[in-house]
Design a protein around this motif. Structure first.
Motif, PDB file in Angstrom:
ATOM      1  N   ALA A 159      10.958   0.459   4.393  1.00 42.09           N
ATOM      2  CA  ALA A 159      10.998   0.601   2.938  1.00 42.09           C
ATOM      3  C   ALA A 159       9.899  -0.222   2.278  1.00 42.09           C
ATOM      4  O   ALA A 159       9.278   0.206   1.296  1.00 42.09           O
ATOM      5  CB  ALA A 159      12.367   0.182   2.413  1.00 42.09           C
ATOM      6  N   ALA A 160       9.642  -1.409   2.826  1.00 42.12           N
ATOM      7  CA  ALA A 160       8.614  -2.282   2.257  1.00 42.12           C
ATOM      8  C   ALA A 160       7.215  -1.697   2.409  1.00 42.12           C
ATOM      9  O   ALA A 160       6.337  -1.915   1.573  1.00 42.12           O
ATOM     10  CB  ALA A 160       8.676  -3.659   2.914  1.00 42.12           C
ATOM     11  N   HIS A 161       7.002  -0.946   3.485  1.00 44.19           N
ATOM     12  CA  HIS A 161       5.689  -0.349   3.733  1.00 44.19           C
ATOM     13  C   HIS A 161       5.596   1.079   3.191  1.00 44.19           C
ATOM     14  O   HIS A 161       4.504   1.635   3.130  1.00 44.19           O
ATOM     15  CB  HIS A 161       5.395  -0.305   5.239  1.00 44.19           C
ATOM     16  CG  HIS A 161       5.036  -1.627   5.822  1.00 44.19           C
ATOM     17  ND1 HIS A 161       5.979  -2.577   6.155  1.00 44.19           N
ATOM     18  CD2 HIS A 161       3.829  -2.169   6.139  1.00 44.19           C
ATOM     19  CE1 HIS A 161       5.368  -3.639   6.655  1.00 44.19           C
ATOM     20  NE2 HIS A 161       4.067  -3.422   6.652  1.00 44.19           N
ATOM     21  N   GLY A 162       6.746   1.625   2.832  1.00 45.51           N
ATOM     22  CA  GLY A 162       6.813   3.059   2.597  1.00 45.51           C
ATOM     23  C   GLY A 162       6.575   3.545   1.190  1.00 45.51           C
ATOM     24  O   GLY A 162       7.004   4.650   0.847  1.00 45.51           O
ATOM     25  N   THR A 163       5.909   2.773   0.358  1.00 41.32           N
ATOM     26  CA  THR A 163       5.590   3.242  -0.984  1.00 41.32           C
ATOM     27  C   THR A 163       4.717   4.491  -0.886  1.00 41.32           C
ATOM     28  O   THR A 163       3.637   4.459  -0.283  1.00 41.32           O
ATOM     29  CB  THR A 163       4.849   2.157  -1.795  1.00 41.32           C
ATOM     30  OG1 THR A 163       5.657   0.989  -1.853  1.00 41.32           O
ATOM     31  CG2 THR A 163       4.551   2.646  -3.197  1.00 41.32           C
ATOM     32  N   GLY A 164       5.205   5.569  -1.446  1.00 38.47           N
ATOM     33  CA  GLY A 164       4.466   6.821  -1.363  1.00 38.47           C
ATOM     34  C   GLY A 164       4.750   7.623  -0.108  1.00 38.47           C
ATOM     35  O   GLY A 164       4.258   8.747   0.032  1.00 38.47           O
TER      36      GLY A 164
END
Length: 241
Positions: free
Chosen positions: A208-213
């Motif tokens: 979730a922390a890396h998953g922007t976009g």
């Protein structure tokens, strides 16, 4: 002859199917061979202790396969077919979004690849059911008689998955910009970062922390490949896991 225009890589356990195939298969295998549940509890207890002590996932993965030392590879493959047939009859089998993505990629001319720390005996039936083109798994070492030694060539976890993605794209001449990946766990991050268009299912904090976009798949669960699925109640979720 059709042209492959891209590649989509899917983690299997808890991304494409609703269980951890390694452990679901192990329970099935031991039960077929007379286990009343005590051996399964002992083996999984050892694995959990190693994980809790901070052992790398690759080491934990290697330990799992030592349970099959002395077993014929053909026997495991046949048991994998029986396990998946039984599992498939149970209702909540697939994460519908992931299956729909896989089928859409395949229909778009993309190679579809299952990536898993599990082994072919358990993953091949899944691949056949969803129509995946390729399977890349942890591969047990087999002796000249076709019997597992208890060791593996390389756990298909973490950076190994990322290397497998890079190798596959290169070997098949696929442009990185047309690569896609889907996972559910922090250990999938290396391979998700190795594709151009990543996605994930679930609520893993690292992803979730890396998953922007990034594409975020829903938790809809289907009983079959074509089932549009539905979200489960809290009570049903407990029965799935």
């Amino acid at each position: 002859m059709s042209t492959v225009t891209g590649a989509a890589f899917f983690d299997v356990d808890e991304t494409l199917i609703t269980v951890k195939s390694m452990f679901a298969f192990l329970r099935f295998w031991l039960a077929e061979n007379g286990d009343d549940g005590s051996e399964y509890a002992r083996l999984t207890g050892e694995i959990q202790q190693r994980a809790a002590a901070g052992a790398p996932r690759e080491e934990v993965n290697r330990h799992y396969y030592r349970a099959y030392r002395g077993v014929a590879a053909e026997a495991l493959s046949a048991a994998g077919q029986r396990w998946f047939a039984e599992f498939s009859a149970g209702g909540a089998v697939y994460y519908a979004d992931a299956v729909e993505r896989l089928r859409a990629h395949r229909d778009s001319g993309h190679a579809t690849v299952l990536l898993s720390g599990s082994f072919r005996a358990a993953v091949a039936p899944v691949a056949a059911a969803v129509g995946a083109d390729h399977v890349i798994t942890t591969t047990p070492v087999v002796d000249e008689d076709g019997v597992l030694t208890g060791e593996v060539w390389r756990p298909m976890i973490g950076t190994a998955k990322a290397a497998a993605v890079t190798d596959f794209l290169r070997e098949h001449g696929i442009d990185h910009q047309h690569s896609y990946g889907y996972g559910d766990h922090a250990s999938d991050l290396p391979f998700l970062k190795a594709v151009a268009r990543p996605g994930y299912r679930g609520d893993d904090a690292v992803l979730a922390a890396h998953g922007t976009g990034w594409i975020h798949l829903t938790d809809r669960v289907g009983a079959s490949v074509g089932d549009p699925g539905r979200l489960l109640s809290d009570q049903e979720v407990l029965s799935v896991w």
